[in-house]
Design a protein around this motif. Structure first.
Motif, PDB file in Angstrom:
ATOM      1  N   ARG A 150       0.821  -1.217   0.000  1.00 12.80           N
ATOM      2  CA  ARG A 150       0.000   0.000   0.000  1.00 12.80           C
ATOM      3  C   ARG A 150       0.851   1.262   0.000  1.00 12.80           C
ATOM      4  NH1 ARG A 150      -4.968  -2.399   3.813  1.00 12.80           N
ATOM      5  NH2 ARG A 150      -5.712  -3.739   2.117  1.00 12.80           N
ATOM      6  N   LEU A 151       1.975   1.244   0.729  1.00 11.50           N
ATOM      7  CA  LEU A 151       2.885   2.398   0.686  1.00 11.50           C
ATOM      8  C   LEU A 151       3.381   2.623  -0.742  1.00 11.50           C
ATOM      9  CD1 LEU A 151       4.984   1.680   3.912  1.00 11.50           C
ATOM     10  CD2 LEU A 151       3.430   3.625   3.581  1.00 11.50           C
ATOM     11  N   ASP A 152       3.764   1.551  -1.404  1.00 11.23           N
ATOM     12  CA  ASP A 152       4.242   1.656  -2.793  1.00 11.23           C
ATOM     13  C   ASP A 152       3.147   2.218  -3.706  1.00 11.23           C
ATOM     14  OD1 ASP A 152       6.573   0.509  -1.930  1.00 11.23           O
ATOM     15  OD2 ASP A 152       6.241  -1.440  -2.896  1.00 11.23           O
ATOM     16  N   ALA A 153       1.942   1.659  -3.580  1.00  6.01           N
ATOM     17  CA  ALA A 153       0.844   2.073  -4.458  1.00  6.01           C
ATOM     18  C   ALA A 153       0.512   3.545  -4.244  1.00  6.01           C
ATOM     19  CB  ALA A 153      -0.393   1.213  -4.193  1.00  6.01           C
ATOM     20  N   ALA A 154       0.434   3.959  -2.979  1.00  7.96           N
ATOM     21  CA  ALA A 154       0.043   5.337  -2.673  1.00  7.96           C
ATOM     22  C   ALA A 154       1.108   6.328  -3.126  1.00  7.96           C
ATOM     23  CB  ALA A 154      -0.219   5.476  -1.172  1.00  7.96           C
ATOM     24  N   ALA A 155       2.366   6.018  -2.830  1.00  7.55           N
ATOM     25  CA  ALA A 155       3.439   6.956  -3.178  1.00  7.55           C
ATOM     26  C   ALA A 155       3.606   7.046  -4.695  1.00  7.55           C
ATOM     27  CB  ALA A 155       4.747   6.536  -2.511  1.00  7.55           C
ATOM     28  N   SER A 156       3.544   5.914  -5.367  1.00  8.49           N
ATOM     29  CA  SER A 156       3.797   5.963  -6.811  1.00  8.49           C
ATOM     30  C   SER A 156       2.645   6.613  -7.569  1.00  8.49           C
ATOM     31  CB  SER A 156       4.088   4.560  -7.357  1.00  8.49           C
ATOM     32  OG  SER A 156       2.965   3.731  -7.211  1.00  8.49           O
ATOM     33  N   ALA A 157       1.446   6.583  -6.996  1.00 10.50           N
ATOM     34  CA  ALA A 157       0.302   7.218  -7.658  1.00 10.50           C
ATOM     35  C   ALA A 157       0.150   8.692  -7.264  1.00 10.50           C
ATOM     36  CB  ALA A 157      -0.982   6.457  -7.345  1.00 10.50           C
ATOM     37  N   GLY A 158       0.998   9.182  -6.365  1.00 14.82           N
ATOM     38  CA  GLY A 158       0.981  10.605  -6.052  1.00 14.82           C
ATOM     39  C   GLY A 158       0.049  11.006  -4.919  1.00 14.82           C
ATOM     40  N   PHE A 159      -0.373  10.030  -4.092  1.00 21.88           N
ATOM     41  CA  PHE A 159      -1.163  10.369  -2.908  1.00 21.88           C
ATOM     42  C   PHE A 159      -0.238  10.873  -1.795  1.00 21.88           C
ATOM     43  CE2 PHE A 159      -3.987   7.120  -4.817  1.00 21.88           C
ATOM     44  CZ  PHE A 159      -5.232   7.721  -4.683  1.00 21.88           C
ATOM     45  N   VAL A 160      -0.643  11.937  -1.102  1.00 20.96           N
ATOM     46  CA  VAL A 160      -0.037  12.253   0.186  1.00 20.96           C
ATOM     47  C   VAL A 160      -0.460  11.143   1.149  1.00 20.96           C
ATOM     48  CG1 VAL A 160      -0.056  13.923   2.095  1.00 20.96           C
ATOM     49  CG2 VAL A 160      -0.030  14.729  -0.284  1.00 20.96           C
TER      50      VAL A 160
END
Lengths: 254, 254
Positions: A150-160
């Motif tokens: 989830r950290l990977d998905a959120a960071a790579s998609a540009g979510f804070v």
């Protein structure tokens, strides 16, 4: 069936963040249930029972409160922040689904509150001003591999990313591992906000970068916001910096 | 420099969700700025100026309020919900960064509030009880391809998704496209909550599934929560169903 259960969000530490609806729900209850330090923030009125329990006993607390409400009483369970965000409202729903049919007939109300990430964000500016996510770092209830995914998905998609439950005595290494993981995806200059005990007398808010973020400066009462690559810091003479995420993605006119 | 600017979250429509801190910040202001319908919710006291503007004029409103504060006045800008979530706090930070140095010397306070997703979640149970994200569906400020990428990332990683700004006259097809996109990743039975005007007299809360979710039943005042594959619905005799996302991932003991 006259029993009632309210799951009440107290907001973060400051009583000025307790909503009038929460105040009224607390006053109307015959009995209050909750984690001791949260209950300590509530002025118990004469005749009102108080049932404190440990913060690892959410399921047992939910069941006890539902049993009590099913006897016809008006019960309030308190949560810090908002009860729907990593807190008691889900524990109560789980207990209702698993419990006797009488619990499904109860009048259940959830009273929302200001959750910690909103309070910490407000202290520094508007880091949650664009798309964001909230993630519990606790791997008591999910495998660590899923946290990483989830950290990977959120960071790579540009979510804070707002991190709840970042660290505890039983989970000492997870926050450091999360920062390491995020450093693979995000620039070292990405702003990081460590907000400890927002609204309490011992509040501490620190703004740093992903390169410098130190897991040792967080504890159980800390909420962490890791910016996206778009999150910015504004230096201000004689004042702490502002941290914010612009509403528009670069190249799109606002 | 004695000028002050408070960016104040009113919470969703119900006055019982306005925090005491917000109430005090509004009362202390010499002048109030905001989108007209939000300002209409504030009791203006004698001598207090009121500057209403359209909801597409956030940048101009922020600049006008900062100019006014820089003259030494105490100003409040109001936001519905929380000012840090797709609202005025980021617009104010953008204006400060782009504006004259005097604006960086101002005393700026952000007053958090209950944001719409917390209020809507509370109405139905605890859909945000596990990891979740908040995503604006407006493609005025970012390309639609990025919205799709974020929907894919969030759904495939198991985040519950709260959709802000789902639809408007100028953006009629985006919500339908978002549901279509999410149907590629999530089971048709995934619970979907459409929460319109939470806390107002015309509140409407509907629980459906991703297969049946109808974009035509949403409008500008609607906040939508799309569950993850783990989100559950509890039927209750004589009461609306509860929707919640369990704290524990399946297979991990709670």
């Amino acid at each position: 069936m006259s029993g009632r259960l309210a799951v009440v969000g107290l907001g973060p530490g400051d009583a000025r963040w307790l909503t009038p609806e929460a105040d009224a729900a607390l006053a109307a209850a015959d009995a209050l249930y909750g984690y001791g330090p949260y209950l300590d923030r509530v002025a118990v009125r004469p005749g009102q029972a108080r049932h404190a329990s440990d913060n690892r006993e959410e399921s047992a607390r939910a069941a006890a409160a539902l049993r009590h409400a099913a006897e016809g009483a008006s019960i309030a369970i308190v949560s810090g922040g908002d009860p729907g965000v990593f807190a008691m409202a889900a524990a109560v729903c789980e207990a209702i689904e698993a419990g006797p049919a009488t619990w499904r007939a109860l009048d259940v109300t959830i009273v929302p509150g200001v959750t910690a990430m909103l309070a910490v964000a407000a202290r520094v500016g508007a880091p949650l001003g664009h798309d964001f996510c909230a993630l519990s770092l606790s791997d008591n209830l999910k495998p660590w591999e899923l946290v990483e995914r989830r950290l990977d998905a959120a960071a790579s998609a540009g979510f804070v990313i707002a991190l709840y439950n970042p660290i505890s005595r039983a989970r000492p290494w997870q926050l450091g591992a999360a920062f390491e993981r995020l450093r693979r995806q995000l620039p070292p200059t990405t702003p990081v906000v460590l907000g400890r005990a927002a609204g309490r007398s011992d509040e501490q808010i620190a703004v740093t970068t992903l390169a410098d973020a130190d897991p040792g400066s967080a504890d159980m009462a800390t909420l962490i916001i890791v910016g996206s690559a778009a999150t910015r810091t504004i230096a201000r003479p004689g004042r702490p910096p502002l941290v914010y995420t612009p509403r528009a993605v670069e190249g799109v006119p606002s």
